[in-house]
Design a protein around this motif. Sequence first.
Motif, mmCIF file in Angstrom:
data_model
loop_
_atom_site.group_PDB
_atom_site.id
_atom_site.type_symbol
_atom_site.label_atom_id
_atom_site.label_comp_id
_atom_site.label_asym_id
_atom_site.label_seq_id
_atom_site.Cartn_x
_atom_site.Cartn_y
_atom_site.Cartn_z
ATOM 1 N N SER A 102 8.895 5.081 -3.292
ATOM 2 C CA SER A 102 10.104 5.628 -2.344
ATOM 3 C C SER A 102 11.229 5.485 -3.267
ATOM 4 O O SER A 102 11.516 4.745 -4.139
ATOM 5 N N ALA A 103 12.277 6.428 -2.812
ATOM 6 C CA ALA A 103 13.684 6.389 -3.515
ATOM 7 C C ALA A 103 14.149 5.035 -3.753
ATOM 8 O O ALA A 103 14.749 4.745 -4.654
ATOM 9 N N ARG A 104 14.340 4.295 -2.576
ATOM 10 C CA ARG A 104 14.668 2.962 -2.604
ATOM 11 C C ARG A 104 14.066 1.926 -3.749
ATOM 12 O O ARG A 104 14.880 1.229 -4.421
ATOM 13 N N LEU A 105 12.850 2.222 -3.634
ATOM 14 C CA LEU A 105 12.093 1.070 -4.591
ATOM 15 C C LEU A 105 11.925 1.848 -5.835
ATOM 16 O O LEU A 105 12.077 0.789 -6.979
ATOM 17 N N LEU A 106 12.104 2.854 -6.009
ATOM 18 C CA LEU A 106 12.215 3.553 -7.448
ATOM 19 C C LEU A 106 13.727 3.258 -7.972
ATOM 20 O O LEU A 106 13.564 2.937 -9.172
ATOM 21 N N ASN A 107 14.619 3.175 -7.433
ATOM 22 C CA ASN A 107 16.211 2.813 -8.056
ATOM 23 C C ASN A 107 16.471 1.265 -7.891
ATOM 24 O O ASN A 107 17.539 1.058 -8.142
ATOM 25 N N SER A 108 15.486 0.565 -7.648
ATOM 26 C CA SER A 108 15.652 -0.895 -7.456
ATOM 27 C C SER A 108 15.012 -1.802 -8.659
ATOM 28 O O SER A 108 13.962 -1.419 -9.000
ATOM 29 N N GLY A 109 15.866 -2.697 -9.263
ATOM 30 C CA GLY A 109 15.242 -3.298 -10.228
ATOM 31 C C GLY A 109 14.759 -3.128 -11.560
ATOM 32 O O GLY A 109 13.851 -3.208 -12.160
ATOM 33 N N VAL A 155 0.329 5.326 -20.274
ATOM 34 C CA VAL A 155 1.585 4.820 -19.756
ATOM 35 C C VAL A 155 1.783 4.782 -18.370
ATOM 36 O O VAL A 155 1.715 6.019 -17.662
ATOM 37 N N TRP A 156 2.278 3.812 -17.665
ATOM 38 C CA TRP A 156 2.375 4.037 -16.363
ATOM 39 C C TRP A 156 3.789 4.319 -16.090
ATOM 40 O O TRP A 156 4.807 3.395 -16.485
ATOM 41 N N ILE A 157 4.086 5.245 -15.144
ATOM 42 C CA ILE A 157 5.410 5.792 -14.917
ATOM 43 C C ILE A 157 5.484 6.081 -13.529
ATOM 44 O O ILE A 157 4.578 6.736 -12.852
ATOM 45 N N ALA A 158 6.498 5.588 -12.698
ATOM 46 C CA ALA A 158 6.972 5.859 -11.330
ATOM 47 C C ALA A 158 7.841 7.028 -11.356
ATOM 48 O O ALA A 158 8.706 7.338 -12.148
ATOM 49 N N ILE A 159 7.347 7.855 -10.188
ATOM 50 C CA ILE A 159 8.424 9.044 -9.705
ATOM 51 C C ILE A 159 8.594 8.949 -8.417
ATOM 52 O O ILE A 159 7.818 8.235 -7.692
ATOM 53 N N ASN A 160 9.573 9.353 -7.843
ATOM 54 C CA ASN A 160 10.012 9.611 -6.468
ATOM 55 C C ASN A 160 8.883 10.155 -5.581
ATOM 56 O O ASN A 160 8.072 11.169 -6.277
ATOM 57 N N SER A 161 8.619 10.001 -4.424
ATOM 58 C CA SER A 161 7.459 10.562 -3.921
ATOM 59 C C SER A 161 7.515 11.825 -3.579
ATOM 60 O O SER A 161 6.363 12.549 -3.253
ATOM 61 N N ARG A 162 8.865 12.545 -3.810
ATOM 62 C CA ARG A 162 8.917 13.997 -3.708
ATOM 63 C C ARG A 162 9.192 14.702 -4.984
ATOM 64 O O ARG A 162 9.416 16.057 -5.143
ATOM 65 N N ASP A 163 9.381 13.998 -6.129
ATOM 66 C CA ASP A 163 9.406 14.508 -7.351
ATOM 67 C C ASP A 163 8.298 15.287 -7.802
ATOM 68 O O ASP A 163 7.176 15.013 -7.410
ATOM 69 N N TRP A 164 8.529 16.273 -8.771
ATOM 70 C CA TRP A 164 7.450 17.091 -9.319
ATOM 71 C C TRP A 164 6.748 16.335 -10.433
ATOM 72 O O TRP A 164 7.210 15.491 -11.158
ATOM 73 N N LYS A 165 5.453 16.347 -10.287
ATOM 74 C CA LYS A 165 4.349 15.772 -10.994
ATOM 75 C C LYS A 165 4.181 16.525 -12.433
ATOM 76 O O LYS A 165 3.819 17.537 -12.272
ATOM 77 N N ILE A 169 11.875 -12.935 -7.799
ATOM 78 C CA ILE A 169 10.788 -12.573 -7.561
ATOM 79 C C ILE A 169 10.464 -12.389 -5.952
ATOM 80 O O ILE A 169 10.128 -11.543 -5.487
ATOM 81 N N ALA A 170 11.050 -13.539 -5.159
ATOM 82 C CA ALA A 170 11.287 -13.776 -3.853
ATOM 83 C C ALA A 170 12.002 -12.437 -3.200
ATOM 84 O O ALA A 170 11.592 -11.806 -2.328
ATOM 85 N N ARG A 171 13.038 -12.309 -4.011
ATOM 86 C CA ARG A 171 14.225 -10.965 -3.277
ATOM 87 C C ARG A 171 13.505 -9.803 -3.424
ATOM 88 O O ARG A 171 13.559 -9.069 -2.409
ATOM 89 N N TYR A 172 12.503 -9.545 -4.755
ATOM 90 C CA TYR A 172 12.214 -8.107 -4.860
ATOM 91 C C TYR A 172 10.932 -7.842 -3.804
ATOM 92 O O TYR A 172 10.589 -6.842 -3.257
ATOM 93 N N ALA A 173 10.115 -9.164 -3.585
ATOM 94 C CA ALA A 173 9.001 -9.097 -2.576
ATOM 95 C C ALA A 173 9.547 -8.982 -1.178
ATOM 96 O O ALA A 173 8.802 -8.122 -0.272
ATOM 97 N N GLU A 174 10.448 -9.608 -0.738
ATOM 98 C CA GLU A 174 10.982 -9.142 0.270
ATOM 99 C C GLU A 174 11.604 -7.856 0.571
ATOM 100 O O GLU A 174 11.299 -7.029 1.697
#
Length: 214
Positions: free
Chosen positions: A122-129, A98-108, A190-195
């Motif tokens: 990053s927090a910005r990309l983690l909470n987007s989309g 299972v691929w799962i993303a966490i914040n760059s500072r969160d506990w693994k 797709i373009a919006r998230y890529a930007e």
Amino acid sequence: MASAAIRQQDQALNLLRQKGMVRLAEFNQAGVAATTISRMEKAGLLVKLSRGVYRLPDAVRDTHHSLAEAAKLVPKGVICLVSALAFHELTDAIPSRVWIAINSRDWKPNATHLPLEIVRFSARLLNSGNDTHLIDGVTVRITNPAKTIVDMFRYRQSEGVRYRQSPGLNRALEGMREALRQRKATPANIARYAEEAGIWKIVQPYLEAMTANA
């Protein structure tokens, strides 16, 4: 004492019926002691899925049960990349983990019986989309199709050492092709998230090639 234990047991069973899967911390918050959970496990009243995560023994498991279990193990995480691609039916591949993303500072999380591939956003990309889905009674955050495709390009194999566990560029292209064909993502999204991710120049030629004759 016996009546208190029975009340705790009933409370635990109610929680499991409501949520499908329950972490030990959630039992504790509801006033159910760890000793009660241990006794219930020995009596076969609940099943331990992994460290600190339980379910009822006769619970019907969803096809995407592993995603729900991962969400319980990593409450702040977001299902992403190949796992999200498979969830949205944009690939024929069956992820071995299972691929799962966490914040760059969160506990693994520590290793569990459930194979996890932890990536850091990053927090910005983690909470987007992200969209939320109910799986086995568990609320699971999963990147939407357009965001998933962009993440696949971010983790393409050509990025080198940092992404040595990358699923590769071909899988990203497969996901984009299927998302456009099934109309699960638009070129604009797709373009919006890529930007947003700063990789529009990388995604642009592939997206334009796939939409040129549409």
